[in-house]
Design a protein around this motif. Structure first.
Motif, PDB file in Angstrom:
ATOM      1  N   LEU A 161      27.568  38.362  22.127  1.00 43.81           N
ATOM      2  CA  LEU A 161      27.539  37.044  22.765  1.00 43.81           C
ATOM      3  C   LEU A 161      27.694  37.183  24.274  1.00 43.81           C
ATOM      4  CD1 LEU A 161      27.567  33.944  22.673  1.00 43.81           C
ATOM      5  CD2 LEU A 161      30.046  34.065  22.282  1.00 43.81           C
ATOM      6  N   ARG A 189      24.513  38.457  25.724  1.00 42.27           N
ATOM      7  CA  ARG A 189      23.449  37.452  25.704  1.00 42.27           C
ATOM      8  C   ARG A 189      23.642  36.437  26.825  1.00 42.27           C
ATOM      9  NH1 ARG A 189      23.712  36.589  20.724  1.00 42.27           N
ATOM     10  NH2 ARG A 189      24.799  34.584  20.612  1.00 42.27           N
ATOM     11  N   ILE A 190      24.884  36.025  27.039  1.00 39.72           N
ATOM     12  CA  ILE A 190      25.172  35.070  28.120  1.00 39.72           C
ATOM     13  C   ILE A 190      24.858  35.691  29.468  1.00 39.72           C
ATOM     14  CG2 ILE A 190      27.034  33.855  29.316  1.00 39.72           C
ATOM     15  CD1 ILE A 190      28.302  33.335  26.585  1.00 39.72           C
ATOM     16  N   GLU A 191      25.256  36.939  29.643  1.00 42.49           N
ATOM     17  CA  GLU A 191      25.002  37.629  30.913  1.00 42.49           C
ATOM     18  C   GLU A 191      23.505  37.760  31.171  1.00 42.49           C
ATOM     19  OE1 GLU A 191      25.902  39.491  34.508  1.00 42.49           O
ATOM     20  OE2 GLU A 191      27.195  38.381  33.110  1.00 42.49           O
ATOM     21  N   ARG A 218      21.141  35.844  30.159  1.00 45.73           N
ATOM     22  CA  ARG A 218      20.500  34.546  30.386  1.00 45.73           C
ATOM     23  C   ARG A 218      20.975  33.856  31.657  1.00 45.73           C
ATOM     24  NH1 ARG A 218      20.398  31.730  24.337  1.00 45.73           N
ATOM     25  NH2 ARG A 218      19.083  33.302  23.325  1.00 45.73           N
ATOM     26  N   THR A 219      21.908  34.450  32.383  1.00 43.90           N
ATOM     27  CA  THR A 219      22.418  33.834  33.604  1.00 43.90           C
ATOM     28  C   THR A 219      21.499  34.156  34.777  1.00 43.90           C
ATOM     29  OG1 THR A 219      24.707  34.042  32.839  1.00 43.90           O
ATOM     30  CG2 THR A 219      24.364  33.693  35.188  1.00 43.90           C
ATOM     31  N   TRP A 256      32.942  36.017  32.722  1.00 46.12           N
ATOM     32  CA  TRP A 256      31.942  34.989  32.942  1.00 46.12           C
ATOM     33  C   TRP A 256      31.601  34.239  31.655  1.00 46.12           C
ATOM     34  CZ3 TRP A 256      29.839  31.599  35.757  1.00 46.12           C
ATOM     35  CH2 TRP A 256      28.545  31.132  35.553  1.00 46.12           C
ATOM     36  N   ALA A 257      31.573  34.911  30.529  1.00 46.21           N
ATOM     37  CA  ALA A 257      31.173  34.289  29.264  1.00 46.21           C
ATOM     38  C   ALA A 257      32.052  33.094  28.894  1.00 46.21           C
ATOM     39  CB  ALA A 257      31.168  35.332  28.144  1.00 46.21           C
ATOM     40  N   VAL A 296      31.075  30.026  30.922  1.00 50.92           N
ATOM     41  CA  VAL A 296      29.832  29.402  30.464  1.00 50.92           C
ATOM     42  C   VAL A 296      30.088  28.539  29.230  1.00 50.92           C
ATOM     43  CG1 VAL A 296      27.538  29.850  29.510  1.00 50.92           C
ATOM     44  CG2 VAL A 296      28.385  31.213  31.431  1.00 50.92           C
ATOM     45  N   VAL A 297      30.855  29.072  28.293  1.00 50.47           N
ATOM     46  CA  VAL A 297      31.137  28.327  27.056  1.00 50.47           C
ATOM     47  C   VAL A 297      31.876  27.026  27.368  1.00 50.47           C
ATOM     48  CG1 VAL A 297      32.428  28.371  24.892  1.00 50.47           C
ATOM     49  CG2 VAL A 297      31.128  30.382  25.608  1.00 50.47           C
TER      50      VAL A 297
END
Length: 398
Positions: A4, A7-9, A11-12, A297-298, A301-302
């Motif tokens: 997860l 994936r977040i990293e 897509r940033t 960072w994740a 974002v959440v």
């Protein structure tokens, strides 16, 4: 979890301002943390829950409210983000405002409509006392006033942009001055002759102050020199108001106290917002470097993706624990007078439970943040009627 985070990293976007998102997440999480820590319940003889606060028994906890009252940061970041979004708009200003206001309105409509259905179910089906339901309704509505004010402030974004381009950092000064004048009238030597409604005149300028600072910041009109002035000047004004002019120590309302700083906002709120804004601007680069780490960072974002869900449903999460517990009588840190150190320690132990309940509720409530593409006009009208009915009950007019 690692997948997860990765994936977040991935897509940033590279241009994403992580520091601003981090500040927003921090200010947002301060809202449930403050409400969960500083809000308690007493149990009446008929088994009904009533609001209480540990600040009544422990006034020395007031400085905690200085840290947890971070709405100034939220409005600052909101103004900054609005400027960036306003520049990137592809349609008309009206369409831009409509989109932003819809994103604010959907979650509010959702939570109030759901609670309108829950009220009769809990009372007639579960035997929950009416006074408990009134207490619950008050708590659910409590954070929603902010959405209403933020909606109005957002609608003023084009005017704030013009003011920032013309006056720069000084665009927020008239707002500070207007609140100071109202405070002088309602707390000064002739306060007895001033009508009680006069304080309502500070609601818009009081919360627009930090938003305007954010707009000026987004326009590149606030630099480090201005930030230091905000930090030092705001802190000096804050201390002066507390020590020389007798402003209440707590940034939130305390049961039984005649004066409150936040409802409506007093000059002390603006002093704190200026201090926080200056610190936030000065720490921006350092925070951005810190949030370059994917593992840090994740979570940011959440939290940002669930911002309105957290704001609208965190009181429901606490009530989901307190209302069933009330049937067992007093439960340490949950149901019972918040007047002992033991209560404070027990409440801290309950915090992870509230957070877990919020995550569980949020799995379903986040649907209200998405566009209601499958919801027809009839269902939207029904949701509006239910929300209005809940508002009437919550405000004590039912």
């Amino acid at each position: 979890m690692n997948r997860l985070v990765e994936r977040i990293e991935a897509r940033t976007p590279a241009h994403r301002d992580r520091a601003v998102d981090g500040l927003r997440a921090l200010a947002l999480l301060a809202v449930p943390t403050g409400h969960w820590l500083l809000g308690g319940f007493t149990l009446s003889g008929d088994g009904a829950l009533h609001n209480a606060s540990p600040l009544s028994a422990f006034p020395g906890l007031a400085p905690v409210s200085w840290v947890l009252q971070m709405l100034g940061i939220f409005f600052l970041v909101g103004g900054y983000a609005s400027v960036l979004s306003y520049r990137r708009r592809t349609g008309s200003t009206r369409a831009w405002l409509g989109g932003r206001l819809a994103r604010l309105g959907r979650p509010v409509l959702g939570v109030t409509a759901v609670w309108a259905v829950l009220l009769p179910l809990l009372h007639f089906g579960g035997g929950v006392p009416v006074d408990t339901l009134r207490t619950a309704s008050t708590l659910v509505v409590q954070p929603l006033w902010f959405v209403g004010v933020y909606t109005v402030v957002t609608a003023l974004t084009p005017l704030c942009v013009r003011a920032a381009r013309r006056l720069g950092a000084w665009a927020a000064a008239p707002l500070l001055g207007s609140v100071a004048v109202v405070d002088l009238l309602r707390y000064g030597p002739h306060a007895d002759a001033v009508p009680s409604w006069l304080g309502l005149l500070t609601i818009l300028p009081g919360w627009l102050f930090a938003y305007q600072l954010g707009v000026s910041w987004g326009e590149g009109r606030i630099g480090r020199r201005h930030a230091w002035a905000l930090l030092v000047g705001g802190a000096a004004l804050f201390a002066t108001l507390l020590l020389a002019f007798g402003y209440p120590m707590s940034m939130v309302g305390v049961p039984g106290e005649a004066r409150t700083n936040s409802h409506p906002p007093s000059l002390l709120v603006l002093a704190l917002a200026a201090t926080q804004s200056g610190a936030a601007i000065l720490l921006r680069e350092r925070l951005g470097r810190l949030l370059a780490r994917p593992a840090l960072w994740a979570p940011v974002v959440v939290v940002n993706l669930s911002a309105m869900t957290v704001l609208c449903w965190h009181q429901t999460a606490m009530l989901a624990a307190a209302v069933p517990a009330s049937y067992a009588g007093e439960v340490a840190g949950l149901v019972g007078a918040p007047d002992s150190a033991g209560w404070i320690l027990a409440r801290l132990a309950w915090m992870p439970v509230f957070a877990a309940l919020l995550v569980a509720v949020g799995r379903y409530a986040r649907a209200f943040e998405s566009p209601w593409t499958r919801t027809g006009p009839g269902r939207r009208a029904l949701a509006g009627v239910l929300a209005a009915g809940f508002a009437v009950f919550a405000l004590g007019m039912g």
